[in-house]
Design an enzyme around this catalytic site. Structure first.
Site, PDB file in Angstrom:
ATOM      1  CD  GLU A 173      -2.540  -1.246  -0.296  1.00 32.59           C
ATOM      2  OE1 GLU A 173      -2.975  -2.609  -0.420  1.00 32.59           O
ATOM      3  OE2 GLU A 173      -3.116   0.285  -1.111  1.00 32.59           O
ATOM      4  CG  HIS A 215      -9.542  -6.662  -6.568  1.00 30.57           C
ATOM      5  ND1 HIS A 215      -9.419  -7.978  -5.329  1.00 30.57           N
ATOM      6  CD2 HIS A 215      -9.207  -5.976  -6.292  1.00 30.57           C
ATOM      7  CE1 HIS A 215      -8.695  -6.852  -4.891  1.00 30.57           C
ATOM      8  NE2 HIS A 215      -8.384  -6.540  -5.156  1.00 30.57           N
ATOM      9  CD  GLU A 232      -2.515  -2.744  -7.674  1.00 28.55           C
ATOM     10  OE1 GLU A 232      -3.017  -1.773  -7.929  1.00 28.55           O
ATOM     11  OE2 GLU A 232      -2.227  -2.912  -5.954  1.00 28.55           O
TER      12      GLU A 232
END
Ligand SMILES: C=C(C[SeH])C(=O)N1CCC[C@H]1C(=O)O
Ligand SMILES: [Zn+2]
Length: 598
Positions: A352, A481, A379
């Site tokens: 993150e 997701h 990512e």
């Protein structure tokens, strides 16, 4: 004439970008308020703000389209106009946009508030996916408890969203068409800005599949040794509930009883974190320290003030799934995650913070360029750090691992551990969006959602559900997701390109020399390397201002995504697995499942 038109266009884009930044800031604040505190009021406000902003964007878009930007000389100006010419879901008439937003909010809320009862204590019914269900899958080796928990979670978080998902698909496809795409699939693929993106994704899979098949065969054997022939067959798919993760997306938690050389000392980071009294804050500060060691940015004061780094205990409902937020005002950046003190969250925090680092590196670009070079780049940033942090060498520097042998067996154990996270994940990620491409394109209709989902999971991942499934189930939505409208190919791509980036950074750091057994790619730790950090920073500062091959070339000299990095990293493991599976006579691949799911 054209020059004057172009000058007017440049002036217009500056104003448009400023207005867009303000609109995105308002929209992001309303979303943050809803997702960090799910109430009727916050949900209503998020909807209203999103609809207002959509109307504003629609008006601005009409003005944008009055410019003859296709004929402009300035490539950069053209690129900005091209990006602003894609209005996205704001192109929908307001009533359809409202239906889309509400369908997604319904699914998010179902997922975030889903609870199940405990297997051993059926009166205890407040188990969420984080942390309770996650912990059960990390710790339990009772096949019955795992089967029950798997079925209950998929019943609570998947099935109820089926109707909303269909509404979401229909509305989102309408938006895609209004943006000139045949379906959402082409829209998502378009984000990778290549003429043959879909073929490139398929080519990457053919490059890594042999390595995956060896991992799958080896793990299946050891699960069979543990659970017996009746539960794990010799030649079939692996039951999905036995792999240490509710979605079977990574298999780290079976490492402790399946690893190649069990007599070698274990690397249990979770135990070390707990014994050294790590807190969520200390994990965050440790991750920040890694970025600063590379001469990259530390986290701003506002980040520490406004982030949510632990699950609030005031009884509120919230979206716990880890996320990193850019508020598009060049100063407000936050993480929201329900951290627990585990090795997994140690990595997730680096992941993150990698998003936040990217936000910080491109925060002064025009708003329209504040995105990853392609979604996979965003990512990959944090995971690159984790590749260094996960080495025994670095864990020893941090005092999280006592000294141990650096022999071949230990290296194989380490590569196996990394393979359970990185190799195993690839078919899982690929399947999630192969499934959704089929749905958006209409080759998968509502009456065969679950059948097609499991056909893909069996075919590419070699896993099967723990019990028969029907179309009353909707197992795909039990994955965040899918319920949250988050594209997933970004992770598949990230797990490939992060090894290309890691390889270049390790060379810059002097930590990796091709062919030198003392400078293995899998033992590289770029910590404290400003050479590596500066090169990475330069790539991140590009944001999405250039096509991603230019960004990749800036760091790696390559213009193609390829699996050479991941294959080079895992080569010793691949050789060992082939030999071991040969030795034990393990069947490579899997025969059709006997579980009824279509
Ligand atoms: C940590 C995040 C937030 Se961007 C995440 O969703 N990840 C990171 C790894 C793959 C994927 C997942 O959990 O499914
Ligand atoms: Zn991420």
């Amino acid at each position: 004439e054209r020059a004057a038109e172009e000058a007017a266009g440049r002036e217009f884009i500056r104003t448009l970008d400023d207005l867009t930044g303000r609109a995105k800031n308002r929209k992001t604040i309303a979303s943050w308020d809803y997702e960090s505190n799910i109430t009727e009021h916050n949900r209503e406000r998020q909807l209203q703000v999103a609809l207002e902003v959509a109307e504003e964007e629609k008006e601005l878009w009409k003005e944008t389209m009055t410019y003859l930007w296709h004929e402009f000389e300035d490539e950069d100006l053209k690129r900005m106009f091209q990006k602003y010419s894609k209005l996205g879901t704001s192109a929908l008439p307001e009533d359809l946009n409202q239906r889309l937003i509400e369908a997604i909010n319904n699914m998010k809320s179902i997922y975030a508030t889903a609870t199940i009862c405990d297997y051993n204590d059926r009166s205890k019914c407040n188990l969420y996916v984080e942390p309770e269900v996650t912990n059960i899958f990390a710790q339990s080796t009772d096949p019955e408890e795992l089967k029950y928990t798997w079925l209950e979670w998929h019943k609570a978080a998947g099935a109820p969203s089926k109707g909303n998902f269909t509404e979401y698909v229909n509305m989102n496809n309408e938006a895609a068409k209004l943006n000139g795409y045949d379906s959402v699939a082409e829209w998502w693929l378009g984000e990778y800005e290549e003429p043959d993106t879909e073929e490139q994704f398929a080519e990457l899979w053919t490059q890594v599949k042999p390595l995956y098949d060896q991992m799958h065969a080896y793990v299946r054997r050891h699960l069979r040794l543990r659970y017996g022939e009746d539960i794990v067959s010799a030649r079939g798919p692996i039951p999905a509930h036995l792999l240490g993760n509710i979605w079977a997306q990574t298999w780290n938690h079976v490492e402790k009883f399946t690893r190649p050389y069990p007599e070698k000392p274990d690397v249990d980071v979770t135990a070390a974190l707990l014994s050294q009294n790590y807190t969520a804050l200390k994990i965050f500060k440790t991750a920040e320290d890694f970025f600063k060691s590379l001469n990259l940015s530390g986290m701003p004061d506002l980040f520490w003030e406004r982030s949510i780094i632990e699950k609030p205990n005031d009884g509120r409902d919230l979206v716990c799934h880890a996320s990193a937020w850019d508020f598009f005002d060049s100063e407000d950046f936050r993480i929201k995650q329900c951290t627990t003190i585990t090795s997994a969250f140690f990595k997730t925090t680096h992941h993150e913070m990698g998003h936040i680092q990217y936000y910080l590196q491109y925060k002064d670009l025009p708003v329209v360029y504040r995105a990853g070079a392609n979604p996979g780049f965003h990512e990959a940033v944090g995971d690159i750090m984790s590749l260094s942090v996960s080495t025994p060498k670095h864990l020893r520097v941090m005092g999280l691992l006592e000294d141990g042998p650096e022999d071949l067996e230990s290296n194989i154990n380490q590569l196996y551990k990394m393979g359970l996270e990185k190799i195993v994940f690839l078919p899982f990620a690929y399947v999630l969006d192969l499934f959704r491409y089929g749905v958006f394109r209409g080759t998968t209709s509502e009456s065969d959602y679950n059948c097609h989902f499991w056909q893909l999971r069996e075919s590419l991942q070699g896993v099967e559900p723990p019990a028969p499934r029907s179309e009353a189930d909707f197992d795909a939505a039990a994955k965040y997701h899918i319920s949250a409208d988050v594209e997933y190919m970004r992770y598949y791509i990230s797990y490939i390109i992060q090894f290309q980036f890691h390889r270049s950074l390790c060379q810059l750091a002097g930590e990796y020399v091709p062919g030198d057994p003392d400078k293995l790619l899998s033992n590289c730790d770029i910590y404290n390397s400003t050479a590596a950090g500066n090169a990475l920073g330069k790539m991140l500062q590009l944001g999405s201002s250039k096509p991603w091959p230019d960004a990749m070339e800036a760091l790696t000299g390559q213009r193609k995504m390829d699996a050479s990095g991941v294959l080079e990293y895992f080569q010793p493991l691949y050789d060992w697995l082939k030999e071991e599976n040969e030795r034990t006579g393990e069947y490579i691949g899997w025969e059709p499942s006997n579980v009824q799911y279509c």
